[in-house]
Design an enzyme around this catalytic site. Structure first.
Site, PDB file in Angstrom:
ATOM      1  N   THR A  13       0.698  -1.265   0.048  1.00 16.66           N
ATOM      2  CA  THR A  13      -0.053   0.115   0.044  1.00 16.66           C
ATOM      3  C   THR A  13       0.714   1.181  -0.035  1.00 16.66           C
ATOM      4  OG1 THR A  13      -1.780  -0.992   0.925  1.00 16.66           O
ATOM      5  CG2 THR A  13      -1.671   1.353   1.415  1.00 16.66           C
ATOM      6  N   ASP A  54       1.756  -6.257  -4.459  1.00 12.15           N
ATOM      7  CA  ASP A  54       0.680  -6.191  -3.294  1.00 12.15           C
ATOM      8  C   ASP A  54       1.444  -7.574  -2.404  1.00 12.15           C
ATOM      9  OD1 ASP A  54      -2.307  -5.828  -2.432  1.00 12.15           O
ATOM     10  OD2 ASP A  54      -1.371  -7.370  -1.484  1.00 12.15           O
ATOM     11  N   SER A  55       1.525  -7.272  -1.243  1.00 14.82           N
ATOM     12  CA  SER A  55       2.165  -8.681  -0.585  1.00 14.82           C
ATOM     13  C   SER A  55       1.408  -9.925  -0.763  1.00 14.82           C
ATOM     14  CB  SER A  55       2.649  -8.100   1.293  1.00 14.82           C
ATOM     15  OG  SER A  55       1.383  -8.119   1.790  1.00 14.82           O
ATOM     16  N   THR A  86       1.558  -4.722   3.867  1.00 16.69           N
ATOM     17  CA  THR A  86       1.247  -5.030   5.409  1.00 16.69           C
ATOM     18  C   THR A  86       0.742  -6.443   5.571  1.00 16.69           C
ATOM     19  OG1 THR A  86      -0.930  -4.116   5.531  1.00 16.69           O
ATOM     20  CG2 THR A  86       1.122  -2.667   6.168  1.00 16.69           C
ATOM     21  N   ASP A  87      -0.088  -6.812   4.587  1.00 14.27           N
ATOM     22  CA  ASP A  87      -0.840  -8.196   4.709  1.00 14.27           C
ATOM     23  C   ASP A  87       0.110  -9.623   5.088  1.00 14.27           C
ATOM     24  OD1 ASP A  87      -2.942  -6.784   4.286  1.00 14.27           O
ATOM     25  OD2 ASP A  87      -3.304  -7.223   2.157  1.00 14.27           O
TER      26      ASP A  87
HETATM   27  N1  ASP Z   1      -2.717  -5.328   0.363  1.00 16.72           N
HETATM   28  C1  ASP Z   1      -1.445  -4.546   0.852  1.00 16.72           C
HETATM   29  C2  ASP Z   1      -0.560  -5.644   0.820  1.00 16.72           C
HETATM   30  O1  ASP Z   1      -0.150  -6.212   1.637  1.00 16.72           O
HETATM   31  C3  ASP Z   1      -1.910  -3.951   2.174  1.00 16.72           C
HETATM   32  C4  ASP Z   1      -0.965  -3.077   2.690  1.00 16.72           C
HETATM   33  O2  ASP Z   1       0.275  -3.096   2.220  1.00 16.72           O
HETATM   34  O3  ASP Z   1      -1.215  -2.632   3.583  1.00 16.72           O
HETATM   35  O4  ASP Z   1       0.297  -5.365  -0.182  1.00 16.72           O
END
Ligand code: ASP
Length: 331
Positions: A13, A54-55, A86-87
């Protein structure tokens, strides 16, 4: 002399832009350099793009390449910051804690809940904290988020929307930022206990399953047919599994006899397993399951992948799993 910090961008993100298909990573380090330099403090910052994902799209082979890249540059920088979605960030930070054990510099993983281009985002604050920790000279793998620094193998994403998305589970924060500045709890930083060498092998024949009332034993049996070598089973409470109406313990015993390593942990987010209390746990211990104790699910899974990447020998697997490698477990 200014500390030299390398920022490696993997996406998430923090670097996202709105596309026709939805929010997705799209900014490169060139697009983000102005913001990153604003929060770089008194460091000499270099930035590089590793991937733009995206993770959810990060896989174990990416952990390995990232570990290799960090090992390759570790003598050229005082610290490394990894920007990550973050995921699955806590899986990456856990695996890097094992692959990069005894690393000589700080490696700090961060991300954000809003894009760095959003004026109300947490992105710059998280990068500021990560860069500051990377310049601290304290070696290890850490996660920086919402003015906290956590051990990489103790961090877990516990909130899906809030800025306070990560917690250090069953372990104190390594550092916090307040009006007194960054205060580091040096006692919470595990001591290096050997020379660094990159240990980047892993097994992808490992699976993670959450037990639920009504789960069929055949699901576990089918994992053996599919060639899995390790299973991390999130059982109930302090680590119990059924044996009365449906004999899961018997099924797990068959898997262990076929050479599969079974680790049992808990579905409870805090406090861990203690399988020697109830009959439901003791029976499982007697047939030879390993215990996750107070590890996070992310650490329990990646530790199993990492160990099975090094050895197939049951005694060695048991020995490795039972020791504290990077601060991930209290034994
Ligand atoms: N979907 C995003 C990811 O994990 C969420 C984030 O980065 O907060 O890449």
């Amino acid at each position: 002399m200014k500390r030299k910090i390398l920022i490696i961008n993997t996406g998430g993100t923090l670097s996202s832009v709105m596309k026709d298909s939805g929010l997705a990573p799209g900014l490169t380090t060139i697009d983000m350099q102005k913001e990153l330099h604003i929060v770089s403090g008194d460091t000499d910052l270099e930035i590089e793009d590793f991937c733009s994902l995206d993770s959810a799209n990060i896989f174990p082979e990416d952990w390995q390449s990232l570990a290799r890249r960090i090992a390759e540059v570790k003598n050229d920088y005082d610290g490394v910051v990894v920007i990550h979605g973050t995921d699955t960030l806590a899986y990456t930070s856990s695996m890097l804690s094992f692959m990069l054990r005894n690393i000589t510099i700080p490696v700090v993983i961060t991300g954000s809940q809003l894009s760095i281009k959003n004026p109300v985002a947490d992105a710059m604050e998280n990068c500021r904290c990560a860069i500051h920790m990377a310049a601290s000279g304290i070696p290890g793998v850490f996660v920086a988020f919402n003015r906290k620094v956590m051990l990489g193998c103790r961090a877990s994403k516990v909130r899906s929307l809030s800025f306070d998305a990560f917690e250090s589970v069953n372990y104190p924060n390594v550092a916090t930022i307040s009006s007194l500045g960054m205060s580091i709890d040096e006692k919470a930083v595990p001591q290096r206990n050997g020379v660094f060498h990159l240990s980047d092998s892993y097994s992808s024949e490992v699976c993670m399953i959450k037990m639920f009332p009504g789960m069929h034993r055949s699901l576990l049996e089918s994992l053996a047919d599919q060639g899995y070598k390790g299973i991390y089973l999130e059982a109930y409470g302090i680590g119990g599994m059924p044996f009365v109406k449906h004999d899961f313990t018997g099924t797990v015993e068959k898997l262990i006899n076929q050479g599969i390593t079974v680790v049992v942990g808990t579905q409870c987010p805090y406090e861990g397993s203690k399988m020697d209390v109830y009959e439901t746990g003791r029976r499982a211990l007697e047939i030879g399951v390993l215990q996750a104790h107070d590890m996070t699910g992310e650490a329990a899974l990646t530790k199993l992948m990492w160990i099975l990447g090094m050895t197939d020998n049951p005694a060695e697997i048991r020995d490795y799993y039972s020791i504290n490698i990077a601060g991930e477990v209290t034994i």
